[in-house]
Design a protein around this motif. Structure first.
Motif, mmCIF file in Angstrom:
data_model
loop_
_atom_site.group_PDB
_atom_site.id
_atom_site.type_symbol
_atom_site.label_atom_id
_atom_site.label_comp_id
_atom_site.label_asym_id
_atom_site.label_seq_id
_atom_site.Cartn_x
_atom_site.Cartn_y
_atom_site.Cartn_z
ATOM 1 N N ALA A 86 0.840 -1.201 0.000
ATOM 2 C CA ALA A 86 0.000 0.000 0.000
ATOM 3 C C ALA A 86 0.871 1.246 0.000
ATOM 4 C CB ALA A 86 -0.889 -0.002 1.242
ATOM 5 N N PRO A 87 0.317 2.342 -0.496
ATOM 6 C CA PRO A 87 1.070 3.588 -0.385
ATOM 7 C C PRO A 87 1.291 3.920 1.086
ATOM 8 C CG PRO A 87 -1.179 4.004 -1.144
ATOM 9 C CD PRO A 87 -0.988 2.525 -1.106
ATOM 10 N N VAL A 88 2.440 4.473 1.392
ATOM 11 C CA VAL A 88 2.756 4.803 2.778
ATOM 12 C C VAL A 88 1.728 5.790 3.323
ATOM 13 C CG1 VAL A 88 4.493 5.808 4.301
ATOM 14 C CG2 VAL A 88 5.200 4.354 2.392
ATOM 15 N N GLU A 89 1.410 6.801 2.548
ATOM 16 C CA GLU A 89 0.434 7.811 2.947
ATOM 17 C C GLU A 89 -0.456 8.116 1.747
ATOM 18 O OE1 GLU A 89 -2.016 10.031 4.532
ATOM 19 O OE2 GLU A 89 -0.460 9.407 5.913
ATOM 20 N N CYS A 90 -1.759 8.071 1.938
ATOM 21 C CA CYS A 90 -2.657 8.314 0.812
ATOM 22 C C CYS A 90 -3.679 9.415 1.082
ATOM 23 C CB CYS A 90 -3.346 7.031 0.390
ATOM 24 S SG CYS A 90 -4.365 6.287 1.669
ATOM 25 N N LYS A 91 -3.495 10.137 2.141
ATOM 26 C CA LYS A 91 -4.432 11.208 2.486
ATOM 27 C C LYS A 91 -4.571 12.206 1.334
ATOM 28 C CE LYS A 91 -5.246 14.806 5.929
ATOM 29 N NZ LYS A 91 -4.743 15.455 7.145
ATOM 30 N N HIS A 92 -3.448 12.571 0.711
ATOM 31 C CA HIS A 92 -3.488 13.525 -0.395
ATOM 32 C C HIS A 92 -4.244 12.972 -1.608
ATOM 33 C CE1 HIS A 92 -0.087 10.971 -1.407
ATOM 34 N NE2 HIS A 92 -0.118 11.457 -2.637
ATOM 35 N N LEU A 93 -4.172 11.657 -1.805
ATOM 36 C CA LEU A 93 -4.905 11.039 -2.908
ATOM 37 C C LEU A 93 -6.415 11.097 -2.654
ATOM 38 C CD1 LEU A 93 -2.627 7.928 -3.426
ATOM 39 C CD2 LEU A 93 -2.799 9.915 -4.924
ATOM 40 N N LYS A 94 -6.810 10.817 -1.417
ATOM 41 C CA LYS A 94 -8.225 10.892 -1.055
ATOM 42 C C LYS A 94 -8.747 12.315 -1.230
ATOM 43 C CE LYS A 94 -8.434 6.987 2.103
ATOM 44 N NZ LYS A 94 -8.703 6.528 3.464
ATOM 45 N N GLN A 95 -7.951 13.295 -0.813
ATOM 46 C CA GLN A 95 -8.376 14.692 -0.950
ATOM 47 C C GLN A 95 -8.527 15.074 -2.421
ATOM 48 O OE1 GLN A 95 -5.283 16.629 1.298
ATOM 49 N NE2 GLN A 95 -6.443 16.500 3.227
ATOM 50 N N ARG A 96 -7.619 14.604 -3.253
ATOM 51 C CA ARG A 96 -7.700 14.904 -4.686
ATOM 52 C C ARG A 96 -8.955 14.274 -5.294
ATOM 53 N NH1 ARG A 96 -2.818 13.291 -8.533
ATOM 54 N NH2 ARG A 96 -2.396 12.261 -6.594
ATOM 55 N N VAL A 97 -9.246 13.042 -4.927
ATOM 56 C CA VAL A 97 -10.438 12.362 -5.443
ATOM 57 C C VAL A 97 -11.704 13.066 -4.955
ATOM 58 C CG1 VAL A 97 -11.778 10.225 -5.345
ATOM 59 C CG2 VAL A 97 -9.327 10.125 -5.760
ATOM 60 N N GLN A 98 -11.726 13.487 -3.714
ATOM 61 C CA GLN A 98 -12.890 14.194 -3.183
ATOM 62 C C GLN A 98 -13.115 15.505 -3.941
ATOM 63 O OE1 GLN A 98 -11.629 14.246 0.909
ATOM 64 N NE2 GLN A 98 -12.795 12.393 1.424
ATOM 65 N N LYS A 99 -12.045 16.221 -4.275
ATOM 66 C CA LYS A 99 -12.166 17.448 -5.067
ATOM 67 C C LYS A 99 -12.687 17.139 -6.465
ATOM 68 C CE LYS A 99 -8.598 20.125 -2.718
ATOM 69 N NZ LYS A 99 -7.272 20.751 -2.830
ATOM 70 N N PHE A 100 -12.210 16.048 -7.034
ATOM 71 C CA PHE A 100 -12.662 15.635 -8.358
ATOM 72 C C PHE A 100 -14.158 15.322 -8.348
ATOM 73 C CE2 PHE A 100 -13.669 12.035 -11.157
ATOM 74 C CZ PHE A 100 -13.443 12.637 -12.391
ATOM 75 N N ILE A 101 -14.598 14.587 -7.340
ATOM 76 C CA ILE A 101 -16.019 14.224 -7.233
ATOM 77 C C ILE A 101 -16.872 15.482 -7.055
ATOM 78 C CG2 ILE A 101 -17.738 13.064 -5.789
ATOM 79 C CD1 ILE A 101 -15.565 10.879 -5.308
ATOM 80 N N LYS A 102 -16.424 16.390 -6.218
ATOM 81 C CA LYS A 102 -17.150 17.640 -5.993
ATOM 82 C C LYS A 102 -17.261 18.436 -7.301
ATOM 83 C CE LYS A 102 -17.205 21.779 -3.123
ATOM 84 N NZ LYS A 102 -16.532 22.530 -2.055
ATOM 85 N N ALA A 103 -16.160 18.551 -8.024
ATOM 86 C CA ALA A 103 -16.164 19.280 -9.301
ATOM 87 C C ALA A 103 -17.070 18.598 -10.318
ATOM 88 C CB ALA A 103 -14.741 19.392 -9.844
ATOM 89 N N ALA A 104 -17.047 17.275 -10.343
ATOM 90 C CA ALA A 104 -17.903 16.541 -11.281
ATOM 91 C C ALA A 104 -19.383 16.757 -10.955
ATOM 92 C CB ALA A 104 -17.563 15.050 -11.256
ATOM 93 N N LYS A 105 -19.721 16.741 -9.674
ATOM 94 C CA LYS A 105 -21.109 16.973 -9.265
ATOM 95 C C LYS A 105 -21.565 18.375 -9.636
ATOM 96 C CE LYS A 105 -21.496 13.707 -5.432
ATOM 97 N NZ LYS A 105 -21.651 13.556 -3.969
ATOM 98 N N LEU A 106 -20.702 19.372 -9.431
ATOM 99 C CA LEU A 106 -21.043 20.733 -9.815
ATOM 100 C C LEU A 106 -21.241 20.832 -11.329
ATOM 101 C CD1 LEU A 106 -18.664 22.852 -7.541
ATOM 102 C CD2 LEU A 106 -21.162 22.735 -7.440
ATOM 103 N N TYR A 107 -20.373 20.207 -12.069
ATOM 104 C CA TYR A 107 -20.465 20.231 -13.529
ATOM 105 C C TYR A 107 -21.763 19.577 -14.002
ATOM 106 C CZ TYR A 107 -19.453 19.322 -18.409
ATOM 107 O OH TYR A 107 -19.527 19.254 -19.771
ATOM 108 N N LEU A 108 -22.132 18.489 -13.365
ATOM 109 C CA LEU A 108 -23.328 17.742 -13.761
ATOM 110 C C LEU A 108 -24.590 18.252 -13.084
ATOM 111 C CD1 LEU A 108 -21.745 14.189 -13.667
ATOM 112 C CD2 LEU A 108 -22.289 15.525 -15.697
ATOM 113 N N ASN A 109 -24.432 19.250 -12.221
ATOM 114 C CA ASN A 109 -25.565 19.782 -11.435
ATOM 115 C C ASN A 109 -26.228 18.715 -10.601
ATOM 116 O OD1 ASN A 109 -25.376 22.497 -12.293
ATOM 117 N ND2 ASN A 109 -26.298 21.909 -14.245
ATOM 118 N N VAL A 110 -25.414 17.886 -9.972
ATOM 119 C CA VAL A 110 -25.924 16.811 -9.105
ATOM 120 C C VAL A 110 -25.557 17.150 -7.668
ATOM 121 C CG1 VAL A 110 -25.750 14.362 -8.549
ATOM 122 C CG2 VAL A 110 -25.597 15.109 -10.932
ATOM 123 N N PHE A 111 -26.518 17.060 -6.796
ATOM 124 C CA PHE A 111 -26.241 17.334 -5.371
ATOM 125 C C PHE A 111 -26.732 16.237 -4.497
ATOM 126 C CE2 PHE A 111 -26.190 21.452 -7.410
ATOM 127 C CZ PHE A 111 -25.028 21.991 -6.912
#
Length: 111
Positions: A86-111
């Motif tokens: 496993a990656p030693v630390e993956c907190k930054h990866l989770k944060q990046r994915v969460q930002k991606f999901i948030k941006a995708a929801k805004l783009y798709l107008n999904v809440f």
């Protein structure tokens, strides 16, 4: 389950998991000496093919695993051939994915 696997072949025929993970400990085989079919049937390539975020203990239950891919093995685990490390630390990866999901929801107008 179908698992897509990459293979990187240098001009001299030496095969590795990817361009960034080319060391003696990650050498899979030489396609000029053994043939591509035999390299793809080798024990080392089968280990590579059978590794995924579902086989990494730390990642297998993470809701973001298919978006981050378990991090890059070459950059996170340079000294091991343990494809399930496993990656030693993956907190930054989770944060990046969460930002991606948030941006995708805004783009798709999904809440």
């Amino acid at each position: 389950m179908w698992n897509r696997t990459n293979i990187f072949i240098k001009p001299n025929g030496r095969a590795y998991p990817c361009y960034a993970w080319c060391g003696e400990h990650t050498f899979i085989g030489n396609v000029f000496e053994k043939g591509l079919a035999n390299v793809l049937k080798s024990k080392k390539f089968k280990m590579l093919k059978n590794s995924s975020v579902d086989t990494i203990e730390k990642c297998k239950d993470c809701e973001y695993r298919y978006l981050c891919g378990g991090a890059c093995r070459a950059w996170g685990n340079q000294d091991t051939l343990d494809l399930n490390a496993a990656p030693v630390e993956c907190k930054h990866l989770k944060q990046r994915v969460q930002k991606f999901i948030k941006a995708a929801k805004l783009y798709l107008n999904v809440f």
